[in-house]
Design a protein around this motif. Sequence first.
Motif, PDB file in Angstrom:
ATOM      1  N   LEU A  47       0.716  -1.152   0.059  1.00 32.19           N
ATOM      2  CA  LEU A  47      -0.140  -0.057   0.042  1.00 32.19           C
ATOM      3  C   LEU A  47       1.122   1.208   0.078  1.00 32.19           C
ATOM      4  N   GLY A  48       1.964   1.134   0.838  1.00 33.07           N
ATOM      5  CA  GLY A  48       2.878   2.151   0.770  1.00 33.07           C
ATOM      6  C   GLY A  48       3.603   2.488  -0.481  1.00 33.07           C
ATOM      7  N   ALA A  49       4.122   1.450  -1.033  1.00 31.05           N
ATOM      8  CA  ALA A  49       4.660   1.605  -2.327  1.00 31.05           C
ATOM      9  C   ALA A  49       3.916   2.110  -3.321  1.00 31.05           C
ATOM     10  N   ALA A  50       2.422   1.862  -3.294  1.00 37.11           N
ATOM     11  CA  ALA A  50       1.568   2.128  -4.431  1.00 37.11           C
ATOM     12  C   ALA A  50       1.176   3.629  -4.434  1.00 37.11           C
ATOM     13  N   GLY A  51       1.693   4.334  -3.118  1.00 32.56           N
ATOM     14  CA  GLY A  51       1.185   5.695  -2.856  1.00 32.56           C
ATOM     15  C   GLY A  51      -0.152   5.779  -2.144  1.00 32.56           C
ATOM     16  N   ILE A  52      -0.568   5.011  -1.438  1.00 37.08           N
ATOM     17  CA  ILE A  52      -1.696   5.173  -0.454  1.00 37.08           C
ATOM     18  C   ILE A  52      -1.233   6.404   0.350  1.00 37.08           C
ATOM     19  N   GLY A  53      -2.007   7.612   0.120  1.00 37.95           N
ATOM     20  CA  GLY A  53      -1.177   8.850   0.825  1.00 37.95           C
ATOM     21  C   GLY A  53      -1.249   8.703   2.435  1.00 37.95           C
ATOM     22  N   THR A  54      -2.223   8.133   3.181  1.00 37.39           N
ATOM     23  CA  THR A  54      -2.176   8.213   4.407  1.00 37.39           C
ATOM     24  C   THR A  54      -2.427   6.521   4.849  1.00 37.39           C
ATOM     25  N   ILE A  55      -1.483   6.369   5.866  1.00 30.16           N
ATOM     26  CA  ILE A  55      -1.733   4.914   6.416  1.00 30.16           C
ATOM     27  C   ILE A  55      -1.519   4.766   7.756  1.00 30.16           C
ATOM     28  N   GLY A  56      -2.459   4.217   8.425  1.00 24.05           N
ATOM     29  CA  GLY A  56      -2.551   4.424   9.908  1.00 24.05           C
ATOM     30  C   GLY A  56      -2.239   2.950  10.213  1.00 24.05           C
ATOM     31  N   LEU A  57      -1.354   2.833  11.378  1.00 23.16           N
ATOM     32  CA  LEU A  57      -0.960   1.614  11.901  1.00 23.16           C
ATOM     33  C   LEU A  57      -1.239   1.544  13.298  1.00 23.16           C
ATOM     34  N   VAL A  58      -1.983   0.394  13.750  1.00 22.41           N
ATOM     35  CA  VAL A  58      -2.358   0.229  15.156  1.00 22.41           C
ATOM     36  C   VAL A  58      -1.965  -1.129  15.515  1.00 22.41           C
ATOM     37  N   ASP A  59      -0.979  -1.076  16.563  1.00 21.25           N
ATOM     38  CA  ASP A  59      -0.635  -2.203  17.181  1.00 21.25           C
ATOM     39  C   ASP A  59       0.279  -1.934  18.345  1.00 21.25           C
ATOM     40  N   GLY A  60      -0.118  -2.654  19.583  1.00 21.60           N
ATOM     41  CA  GLY A  60       0.329  -2.281  20.790  1.00 21.60           C
ATOM     42  C   GLY A  60       1.629  -3.243  21.096  1.00 21.60           C
ATOM     43  N   ASP A  61       2.064  -4.004  20.219  1.00 18.94           N
ATOM     44  CA  ASP A  61       3.275  -4.986  20.578  1.00 18.94           C
ATOM     45  C   ASP A  61       4.582  -4.237  20.116  1.00 18.94           C
ATOM     46  N   VAL A  62       5.790  -4.755  20.581  1.00 16.99           N
ATOM     47  CA  VAL A  62       6.900  -4.417  20.134  1.00 16.99           C
ATOM     48  C   VAL A  62       7.628  -5.570  19.274  1.00 16.99           C
ATOM     49  N   VAL A  63       8.541  -5.270  18.560  1.00 15.09           N
ATOM     50  CA  VAL A  63       9.085  -6.369  17.532  1.00 15.09           C
ATOM     51  C   VAL A  63       9.881  -7.353  18.202  1.00 15.09           C
ATOM     52  N   ASP A  64       9.743  -8.421  17.911  1.00 16.43           N
ATOM     53  CA  ASP A  64      10.234  -9.762  18.751  1.00 16.43           C
ATOM     54  C   ASP A  64      10.962 -10.569  17.455  1.00 16.43           C
ATOM     55  N   LEU A  65      12.148 -11.176  18.024  1.00 10.86           N
ATOM     56  CA  LEU A  65      12.771 -11.938  17.043  1.00 10.86           C
ATOM     57  C   LEU A  65      12.108 -13.060  16.342  1.00 10.86           C
ATOM     58  N   SER A  66      11.246 -13.652  17.110  1.00 13.86           N
ATOM     59  CA  SER A  66      10.495 -14.708  16.455  1.00 13.86           C
ATOM     60  C   SER A  66       9.165 -14.238  15.494  1.00 13.86           C
ATOM     61  N   ASN A  67       9.004 -12.652  15.539  1.00 17.10           N
ATOM     62  CA  ASN A  67       8.204 -12.059  14.265  1.00 17.10           C
ATOM     63  C   ASN A  67       8.731 -12.119  12.891  1.00 17.10           C
ATOM     64  N   LEU A  68      10.154 -11.952  12.906  1.00 18.81           N
ATOM     65  CA  LEU A  68      10.863 -11.548  11.836  1.00 18.81           C
ATOM     66  C   LEU A  68      10.764 -12.697  10.729  1.00 18.81           C
ATOM     67  N   GLN A  69      10.243 -13.993  10.998  1.00 18.62           N
ATOM     68  CA  GLN A  69      10.069 -15.068   9.959  1.00 18.62           C
ATOM     69  C   GLN A  69       8.889 -14.616   8.825  1.00 18.62           C
ATOM     70  N   ARG A  70       7.935 -13.684   9.354  1.00 18.84           N
ATOM     71  CA  ARG A  70       6.803 -13.411   8.411  1.00 18.84           C
ATOM     72  C   ARG A  70       6.558 -12.058   8.289  1.00 18.84           C
ATOM     73  N   GLN A  71       6.918 -11.039   9.487  1.00 20.74           N
ATOM     74  CA  GLN A  71       6.485  -9.662   9.421  1.00 20.74           C
ATOM     75  C   GLN A  71       7.522  -8.501   9.136  1.00 20.74           C
ATOM     76  N   ILE A  72       7.554  -8.709   7.625  1.00 25.97           N
ATOM     77  CA  ILE A  72       8.679  -8.090   7.047  1.00 25.97           C
ATOM     78  C   ILE A  72       8.477  -6.705   6.901  1.00 25.97           C
ATOM     79  N   LEU A  73       7.629  -6.114   7.523  1.00 25.89           N
ATOM     80  CA  LEU A  73       7.654  -4.598   7.790  1.00 25.89           C
ATOM     81  C   LEU A  73       8.881  -4.253   8.815  1.00 25.89           C
ATOM     82  N   HIS A  74       9.423  -5.323   9.584  1.00 25.21           N
ATOM     83  CA  HIS A  74      10.186  -5.121  10.572  1.00 25.21           C
ATOM     84  C   HIS A  74      11.616  -6.015  10.215  1.00 25.21           C
ATOM     85  N   THR A  75      12.777  -5.347  10.989  1.00 20.22           N
ATOM     86  CA  THR A  75      13.940  -5.788  10.537  1.00 20.22           C
ATOM     87  C   THR A  75      14.853  -6.323  11.887  1.00 20.22           C
TER      88      THR A  75
END
Length: 264
Positions: A47-75
């Motif tokens: 959505l960001g790459a396509a130029g959706i002008g406004t994106i809201g992200l709601v999430d109360g968690d912090v990035v964990d090592l076990s997330n990186l297998q699939r949550q490719i927004l994080h590094t």
Amino acid sequence: MTDEQIQRYSRQIILSDVGGKGQQKLLQAKVLLIGAGGLGSPAALYLGAAGIGTIGLVDGDVVDLSNLQRQILHTSNTIGAPKVESGKQMLSAINPDVTVYTYSEHVNADNIMELLQEYDIVLDGSDNFGTRFLVNDACYFAKKTLISGSIFRFEGQLTTIKPHEGYPCYRCLYPEPPPAGLVPNCQEAGVLGVLAGTIGVLQAGEAIKEILGLGETLADKLLIYDALDMKFRKVGRPKDPDCPLCGKTPTITTLEEHHVSCSI
Ligand SMILES: [Zn+2]
């Protein structure tokens, strides 16, 4: 549009169904992502790459090592950071045209209506039934189009929900969440990372189609993807006249919280 924008989006502007006007619609669109995890990550990136002008992200968690297998927004570099901040950093790096608003909190019956207010379309990538039903009900009351995705083991589901245009809601299909304990939790169930990618990207595609008014909507269908058999199936999803939310005599007239264990 600036010369830079014309160049950036040239591959989709030259599509006759999109064009400069379509690109303007994307740049003016406001999409809220519930969850910056397995489904929200790939959806947000496209959505960001396509130029959706406004994106809201709601999430109360912090990035964990076990997330990186699939949550490719994080590094690996953002482990320990709030997912919404990590996500904003990534989206800004991909496309400075996108304004990203971050809400480092879990959605609940008290905050969701205000969160939805500023957005046109909501993508639900949450990992539990409680949130999924809450988001469905809130979008129904707020008359927002909802693109709902879910995954379980090797199977994914996708549907578009817009009862304000006469289509069925999520409760027309599943009136109530399953009883607590029936669905295994995250750790027990496991998930194939690439399946989250497939469904999240499909959610982004349906959101773009809804914004542009293109193609066939999934608003009266449910798409089921079986990754092992490599089968996509679309089944009809009719409106239930006795639906507790959008039926003739609704029994749900306010937001209620459901606490059901995680399904991803
Ligand atoms: Zn309904």
